[in-house]
Write a protein that holds these residues in place. Sequence first.
Motif, PDB file in Angstrom:
ATOM      1  N   PRO A   8       0.862  -1.188   0.000  1.00  0.00           N
ATOM      2  CA  PRO A   8       0.000   0.000   0.000  1.00  0.00           C
ATOM      3  C   PRO A   8       0.899   1.239   0.000  1.00  0.00           C
ATOM      4  O   PRO A   8       1.689   1.432   0.914  1.00  0.00           O
ATOM      5  CB  PRO A   8      -0.779  -0.115   1.323  1.00  0.00           C
ATOM      6  CG  PRO A   8      -0.591  -1.552   1.762  1.00  0.00           C
ATOM      7  CD  PRO A   8       0.761  -1.941   1.251  1.00  0.00           C
ATOM      8  N   ALA A  10      -0.232   4.517  -1.272  1.00  0.00           N
ATOM      9  CA  ALA A  10      -1.044   5.605  -1.815  1.00  0.00           C
ATOM     10  C   ALA A  10      -1.164   6.795  -0.863  1.00  0.00           C
ATOM     11  O   ALA A  10      -1.700   7.825  -1.234  1.00  0.00           O
ATOM     12  CB  ALA A  10      -2.438   5.083  -2.167  1.00  0.00           C
ATOM     13  N   GLY A  11      -0.649   6.623   0.361  1.00  0.00           N
ATOM     14  CA  GLY A  11      -0.825   7.672   1.379  1.00  0.00           C
ATOM     15  C   GLY A  11      -0.173   8.987   0.971  1.00  0.00           C
ATOM     16  O   GLY A  11       0.704   9.023   0.106  1.00  0.00           O
ATOM     17  N   TYR A  12      -0.593  10.072   1.615  1.00  0.00           N
ATOM     18  CA  TYR A  12      -0.088  11.397   1.255  1.00  0.00           C
ATOM     19  C   TYR A  12       1.278  11.714   1.857  1.00  0.00           C
ATOM     20  O   TYR A  12       1.956  12.633   1.412  1.00  0.00           O
ATOM     21  CB  TYR A  12      -1.083  12.475   1.713  1.00  0.00           C
ATOM     22  CG  TYR A  12      -2.361  12.489   0.928  1.00  0.00           C
ATOM     23  CD1 TYR A  12      -2.339  12.653  -0.454  1.00  0.00           C
ATOM     24  CD2 TYR A  12      -3.587  12.343   1.565  1.00  0.00           C
ATOM     25  CE1 TYR A  12      -3.512  12.678  -1.176  1.00  0.00           C
ATOM     26  CE2 TYR A  12      -4.764  12.365   0.841  1.00  0.00           C
ATOM     27  CZ  TYR A  12      -4.728  12.525  -0.525  1.00  0.00           C
ATOM     28  OH  TYR A  12      -5.898  12.548  -1.233  1.00  0.00           O
ATOM     29  N   GLY A  13       1.671  10.988   2.914  1.00  0.00           N
ATOM     30  CA  GLY A  13       2.961  11.264   3.546  1.00  0.00           C
ATOM     31  C   GLY A  13       3.062  12.681   4.060  1.00  0.00           C
ATOM     32  O   GLY A  13       4.075  13.363   3.879  1.00  0.00           O
ATOM     33  N   THR A  14       2.022  13.134   4.748  1.00  0.00           N
ATOM     34  CA  THR A  14       1.973  14.556   5.155  1.00  0.00           C
ATOM     35  C   THR A  14       3.075  14.923   6.145  1.00  0.00           C
ATOM     36  O   THR A  14       3.465  16.080   6.216  1.00  0.00           O
ATOM     37  CB  THR A  14       0.605  14.902   5.782  1.00  0.00           C
ATOM     38  OG1 THR A  14       0.339  13.960   6.820  1.00  0.00           O
ATOM     39  CG2 THR A  14      -0.499  14.855   4.763  1.00  0.00           C
ATOM     40  N   ARG A  15       3.570  13.907   6.894  1.00  0.00           N
ATOM     41  CA  ARG A  15       4.621  14.240   7.874  1.00  0.00           C
ATOM     42  C   ARG A  15       5.917  14.645   7.181  1.00  0.00           C
ATOM     43  O   ARG A  15       6.814  15.174   7.812  1.00  0.00           O
ATOM     44  CB  ARG A  15       4.858  13.057   8.820  1.00  0.00           C
ATOM     45  CG  ARG A  15       3.802  12.936   9.894  1.00  0.00           C
ATOM     46  CD  ARG A  15       3.899  11.629  10.616  1.00  0.00           C
ATOM     47  NE  ARG A  15       3.569  10.506   9.750  1.00  0.00           N
ATOM     48  CZ  ARG A  15       3.803   9.236  10.050  1.00  0.00           C
ATOM     49  NH1 ARG A  15       4.376   8.931  11.190  1.00  0.00           N
ATOM     50  NH2 ARG A  15       3.456   8.268   9.223  1.00  0.00           N
ATOM     51  N   LYS A  25       6.297   9.388  -0.749  1.00  0.00           N
ATOM     52  CA  LYS A  25       7.099   9.099   0.439  1.00  0.00           C
ATOM     53  C   LYS A  25       7.938   7.834   0.238  1.00  0.00           C
ATOM     54  O   LYS A  25       9.075   7.749   0.696  1.00  0.00           O
ATOM     55  CB  LYS A  25       6.127   8.906   1.609  1.00  0.00           C
ATOM     56  CG  LYS A  25       6.714   8.354   2.862  1.00  0.00           C
ATOM     57  CD  LYS A  25       5.771   8.473   4.046  1.00  0.00           C
ATOM     58  CE  LYS A  25       4.638   7.475   4.031  1.00  0.00           C
ATOM     59  NZ  LYS A  25       3.876   7.487   5.303  1.00  0.00           N
ATOM     60  N   GLU A  26       7.368   6.860  -0.484  1.00  0.00           N
ATOM     61  CA  GLU A  26       8.049   5.572  -0.685  1.00  0.00           C
ATOM     62  C   GLU A  26       9.305   5.705  -1.531  1.00  0.00           C
ATOM     63  O   GLU A  26      10.116   4.792  -1.599  1.00  0.00           O
ATOM     64  CB  GLU A  26       7.094   4.573  -1.361  1.00  0.00           C
ATOM     65  CG  GLU A  26       5.870   4.218  -0.542  1.00  0.00           C
ATOM     66  CD  GLU A  26       4.812   5.322  -0.468  1.00  0.00           C
ATOM     67  OE1 GLU A  26       4.860   6.279  -1.281  1.00  0.00           O
ATOM     68  OE2 GLU A  26       3.942   5.226   0.408  1.00  0.00           O
ATOM     69  N   GLN A 102      -5.549   3.538  -5.798  1.00  0.00           N
ATOM     70  CA  GLN A 102      -6.573   3.847  -4.799  1.00  0.00           C
ATOM     71  C   GLN A 102      -7.046   5.266  -5.117  1.00  0.00           C
ATOM     72  O   GLN A 102      -6.241   6.200  -5.086  1.00  0.00           O
ATOM     73  CB  GLN A 102      -5.950   3.773  -3.401  1.00  0.00           C
ATOM     74  CG  GLN A 102      -6.942   3.911  -2.274  1.00  0.00           C
ATOM     75  CD  GLN A 102      -6.259   3.983  -0.906  1.00  0.00           C
ATOM     76  OE1 GLN A 102      -5.055   4.162  -0.803  1.00  0.00           O
ATOM     77  NE2 GLN A 102      -7.036   3.860   0.137  1.00  0.00           N
ATOM     78  N   MET A 105      -8.058   8.311  -0.584  1.00  0.00           N
ATOM     79  CA  MET A 105      -7.253   7.773   0.516  1.00  0.00           C
ATOM     80  C   MET A 105      -8.153   7.564   1.724  1.00  0.00           C
ATOM     81  O   MET A 105      -8.335   8.470   2.543  1.00  0.00           O
ATOM     82  CB  MET A 105      -6.100   8.725   0.873  1.00  0.00           C
ATOM     83  CG  MET A 105      -5.219   9.106  -0.297  1.00  0.00           C
ATOM     84  SD  MET A 105      -4.997   7.788  -1.474  1.00  0.00           S
ATOM     85  CE  MET A 105      -4.711   8.728  -2.948  1.00  0.00           C
ATOM     86  N   ARG A 106      -8.732   6.372   1.792  1.00  0.00           N
ATOM     87  CA  ARG A 106      -9.697   6.103   2.876  1.00  0.00           C
ATOM     88  C   ARG A 106      -9.125   5.149   3.916  1.00  0.00           C
ATOM     89  O   ARG A 106      -9.867   4.466   4.593  1.00  0.00           O
ATOM     90  CB  ARG A 106     -10.993   5.578   2.277  1.00  0.00           C
ATOM     91  CG  ARG A 106     -11.751   6.713   1.566  1.00  0.00           C
ATOM     92  CD  ARG A 106     -12.854   6.220   0.669  1.00  0.00           C
ATOM     93  NE  ARG A 106     -13.741   5.293   1.336  1.00  0.00           N
ATOM     94  CZ  ARG A 106     -14.592   4.495   0.706  1.00  0.00           C
ATOM     95  NH1 ARG A 106     -14.669   4.518  -0.601  1.00  0.00           N
ATOM     96  NH2 ARG A 106     -15.365   3.692   1.384  1.00  0.00           N
ATOM     97  N   GLY A 107      -7.798   5.091   3.994  1.00  0.00           N
ATOM     98  CA  GLY A 107      -7.166   4.314   5.065  1.00  0.00           C
ATOM     99  C   GLY A 107      -6.474   3.058   4.566  1.00  0.00           C
ATOM    100  O   GLY A 107      -6.684   2.616   3.439  1.00  0.00           O
TER     101      GLY A 107
HETATM  102  P1  UTP Z   1       0.510   6.215   7.073  1.00  0.00           P
HETATM  103  O1  UTP Z   1      -0.587   6.854   7.811  1.00  0.00           O
HETATM  104  O2  UTP Z   1       1.771   5.916   7.776  1.00  0.00           O
HETATM  105  O3  UTP Z   1       0.927   7.007   5.773  1.00  0.00           O
HETATM  106  O4  UTP Z   1      -0.078   4.913   6.394  1.00  0.00           O
HETATM  107  P2  UTP Z   1       0.538   8.419   5.268  1.00  0.00           P
HETATM  108  O5  UTP Z   1      -0.912   8.694   5.510  1.00  0.00           O
HETATM  109  O6  UTP Z   1       1.022   8.483   3.861  1.00  0.00           O
HETATM  110  O7  UTP Z   1       1.499   9.336   6.151  1.00  0.00           O
HETATM  111  P3  UTP Z   1       1.258  10.675   6.974  1.00  0.00           P
HETATM  112  O8  UTP Z   1       0.723  10.242   8.305  1.00  0.00           O
HETATM  113  O9  UTP Z   1       0.302  11.532   6.183  1.00  0.00           O
HETATM  114  O10 UTP Z   1       2.632  11.282   7.057  1.00  0.00           O
HETATM  115  C1  UTP Z   1       0.590   3.673   6.414  1.00  0.00           C
HETATM  116  C2  UTP Z   1       0.757   3.115   5.021  1.00  0.00           C
HETATM  117  O11 UTP Z   1      -0.488   2.918   4.391  1.00  0.00           O
HETATM  118  C3  UTP Z   1      -0.526   3.557   3.129  1.00  0.00           C
HETATM  119  C4  UTP Z   1       0.557   4.626   3.168  1.00  0.00           C
HETATM  120  O12 UTP Z   1       1.062   4.863   1.855  1.00  0.00           O
HETATM  121  C5  UTP Z   1       1.592   4.004   4.095  1.00  0.00           C
HETATM  122  O13 UTP Z   1       2.473   3.143   3.393  1.00  0.00           O
HETATM  123  N1  UTP Z   1      -1.877   4.115   2.919  1.00  0.00           N
HETATM  124  C6  UTP Z   1      -2.494   4.785   3.924  1.00  0.00           C
HETATM  125  C7  UTP Z   1      -2.507   3.942   1.707  1.00  0.00           C
HETATM  126  O14 UTP Z   1      -1.947   3.337   0.763  1.00  0.00           O
HETATM  127  N2  UTP Z   1      -3.749   4.469   1.531  1.00  0.00           N
HETATM  128  C8  UTP Z   1      -4.396   5.132   2.521  1.00  0.00           C
HETATM  129  O15 UTP Z   1      -5.554   5.576   2.292  1.00  0.00           O
HETATM  130  C9  UTP Z   1      -3.747   5.307   3.738  1.00  0.00           C
END
Ligand code: UTP
Length: 273
Positions: A8, A10-15, A25-26, A102, A105-107
């Motif tokens: 997975p 797809a997360g935004y990596g906001t940190r 982020k990956e 995805q 981004m629903r978790g």
């Molecule tokens: P994290 O919460 O650590 O990643 O999710 P994030 O949301 O990208 O980071 P921050 O908190 O905003 O900095 C854990 C993993 O799940 C993936 C992220 O890419 C990460 O590898 N993820 C999370 C998804 O693929 N989709 C989502 O909707 C949420």
Amino acid sequence: MIETCLFPAAGYGTRFLPATKAMPKEMLPILTKPLIQYGVEEALNAGCRTMAIVTGRGKRSIEDHFDISYELEHQIKDTSKENLLTEIRNIMETATFSYTRQKEMRGLGHAILTGETLVRHNPFAVILADDLCYNDNVGVLTQMMKIYEKFRCCVVAIEEVNNDEVHKYGVIAANEVEDGVYKVYDMIEKPKKEEAPSNLAIIGRYILTPDIFNILRTTKPGINGELQITDALLELAKLGRVIGYKFKGIRYDCGSIDGFVRATNDFYQRMNQ
Ligand code: UTP
């Protein structure tokens, strides 16, 4: 035995903003390799040959990284720099990559459910590439494969964390059945310190059985309004079908600045040893 590893990503990596504004982020590097390449290497060492990556908007560079770059190959052919591409070339020859997107981004649970089309009806591994795991000899996913072979159910990698940190993780309640191996009977995502059933936190390595998909389809959004994999796994834990495994090795939370810097320093030291 387990052919596919799902990433997975797809997360935004906001940190990590603004670094992650236009770059996944990956793809952040620890020394010269992006985080996702470490994850793919760990999966290959554990015997997986299909890398199923859940991406989102702005993640094209992940696909490009695991593809041939003709101009670059042409440019450095027969030069001293060619060996810098040896590792990634080997990966591309050994593994097959497939991608799905995805859309919202629903978790993490939703990202894993999105990956169903790539995994289908088979047990599969999951690596969250921002949790970088290191062990001298046997990789963490390889260790987990051995646990899966024995118990034939879901396996989650766990680590003891400080009580002040439990609110960042999925936390388990479990009985230890062997040294470092726990039968999970309860789990809570991001509990408050007072509500945490233990300090055993789930980190970014899972082996999941395909029945998780049907459960995910009916799981309600949990904490932060996100579809949580922990909530879905709880259904299987109640049936005694989730094992927690205290892995051997070090995990770096490279989604946080502290973890990322620690990983960079440690890998740099190991390189110079
Ligand atoms: P994290 O919460 O650590 O990643 O999710 P994030 O949301 O990208 O980071 P921050 O908190 O905003 O900095 C854990 C993993 O799940 C993936 C992220 O890419 C990460 O590898 N993820 C999370 C998804 O693929 N989709 C989502 O909707 C949420």
